[in-house]
Design an enzyme around this catalytic site. Structure first.
Site, PDB file in Angstrom:
ATOM      1  N   SER A   1     -12.626  15.494   8.357  1.00 55.03           N
ATOM      2  CA  SER A   1     -12.246  14.311   7.588  1.00 55.03           C
ATOM      3  C   SER A   1     -11.193  13.486   8.312  1.00 55.03           C
ATOM      4  O   SER A   1     -10.434  13.987   9.117  1.00 55.03           O
ATOM      5  CB  SER A   1     -11.706  14.750   6.231  1.00 55.03           C
ATOM      6  OG  SER A   1     -11.094  13.669   5.591  1.00 55.03           O
TER       7      SER A   1
ATOM      8  N   ASP B   1       0.879  -1.153   0.000  1.00 58.09           N
ATOM      9  CA  ASP B   1       0.000   0.000   0.000  1.00 58.09           C
ATOM     10  C   ASP B   1       0.925   1.213   0.000  1.00 58.09           C
ATOM     11  O   ASP B   1       1.983   1.179   0.604  1.00 58.09           O
ATOM     12  CB  ASP B   1      -0.849  -0.033   1.273  1.00 58.09           C
ATOM     13  CG  ASP B   1      -1.770   1.161   1.337  1.00 58.09           C
ATOM     14  OD1 ASP B   1      -2.566   1.318   0.405  1.00 58.09           O
ATOM     15  OD2 ASP B   1      -1.681   1.938   2.297  1.00 58.09           O
TER      16      ASP B   1
END
Length: 373
Positions: A99, A65
């Protein structure tokens, strides 16, 4: 000749029972695994179970990732595009305040640094893989990637070229739209970890195929992958698709390891043959993984595979010893050599041989401690 006595038979039987006792075989695998996992822990590699240590040497494809694994996961704002830079930063930071995204922190930090005032946001919503939006002073403000703007029908052509250039240099660009019009954009770059390039080079030398997976667009992803030396790039992958991408690589017959650190990596870590989590990652990622790298160093990925190879070699050697000893000495204990050489295996020597075989297996396992990984 005379029929051997009962004592002769009894001594033989005892010798056979002592030799046939499979102590060394019982010790062959666990001792090596114990030393192997201990060796791993010394080097910052925590291995959850024996199975992972035994399987790791078969890995021939690794999916990394990008954010927080290959990169430091601490992005910084590099450019602000648009006329009123402070207003753009203020709107973006106000939205990102709610967020969870790693890029959000970079924007908020920059707003703090530039002492930009934040505004109140209503109806905040986060759209995974696209961006965020909310209402600021009655206007619909959106911040996200090109796909988000396209989906919402916002024209970004006036910033198009600049955005392309930024993306080609490996920066992630977030576009700010207010009431359906492009107002500006903020580019954020994440720095590549120092150990990434070397870690990848070591794995490539072992003949392992490397993939990088990211939600970034192709250009940004390719720029970063190229700087580290990764050929296979899976870009624009939504968090929910990571697991499927891992399964695709498994379907072509690869034994896949997945290296990640985030909440959305957990399903992919669990799906991979071996899940490797960064110790800095979220608890849920560490929980889903088979191996955790406490030291955040990507060179440890190849160390873990080398450790597995050496442990398996030690186990095979141990089993060879243990089997060999039983195969050779049981017939001798049964009296195979008696008719020819009048040699019997005395139970005292049989018990010494049994102890010696166990000691040799344990000693061989302990040599793993000295192994270089």
């Amino acid at each position: 000749g005379p029929v051997p006595s009962f004592l002769f038979a009894l001594l033989n039987m005892v010798a056979v029972l002592i030799i046939a006792c499979p102590c060394a075989m019982g010790l062959a695998t666990p001792t090596a695994i114990m030393v192997g996992t201990g060796k791993g822990a010394e080097n910052g590699i925590l291995i959850k179970d024996a199975q992972s240590l035994e399987l790791a040497h078969k890995i021939n494809a690794i999916v990394f990732d990008k954010t927080g694994t290959l990169t430091n996961g601490k992005p910084e704002v590099t450019d602000i595009l648009g006329e009123n830079k402070n207003e753009i930063l203020s709107l973006a930071a106000s939205l990102e305040k709610s967020s969870e995204h790693s890029l959000a922190a970079a924007i908020i930090q920059r707003a703090d640094r530039d002492k930009v005032k934040l505004q109140k946001v209503d109806k905040f919503q986060s759209v995974a893989g696209y961006g965020v939006w909310g209402l600021v002073a009655g206007k619909k403000v959106m911040l996200g990637n090109k796909r988000f703007m396209k989906k919402e029908g916002i024209d970004i052509s006036k910033l198009g070229e600049t955005i392309e250039q930024l993306e080609e240099s490996g920066k992630t660009v977030m576009i700010l739209g207010v009431d359906g019009k492009t107002v500006g954009a903020i580019s954020v770059a994440d720095t590549v970890k120092e150990s990434s390039k070397e870690g990848i080079t070591l794995l490539k030398r072992m003949g392992i195929e490397i993939f990088m997976i990211t939600g970034d667009n192709e250009k940004t992803a390719n720029a970063i992958a190229k700087s580290i030396g990764i050929q296979n790039v899976l870009a624009e992958v939504l968090p929910s698709q990571k697991e499927e991408e891992v399964r695709k690589i498994q379907r072509i017959g690869k034994i896949v390891a997945m290296v990640g650190d985030g909440i959305n990596d957990a399903p992919a870590l669990a799906a991979a043959d071996i899940g490797i989590a960064m110790g800095t990652g979220t608890d849920i990622a560490i929980e889903a993984a088979d191996i955790t790298l406490i030291n955040k160093d990507l060179r440890s990925v190849s160390s873990a595979i080398k450790l597995s190879k050496k442990t398996m070699r030690t186990i095979r050697f141990n089993l060879f010893w243990a089997f060999g000893y039983n195969v050779v000495l049981i017939p001798v204990a049964m009296g195979l050599l008696y008719p020819f050489f009048h040699v019997l295996l005395n139970p005292i020597f049989a018990s010494m041989a049994m102890a010696l075989s166990s000691v040799s297996v344990v000693a061989n396992s302990l040599t793993l401690k000295k192994a270089k990984i």
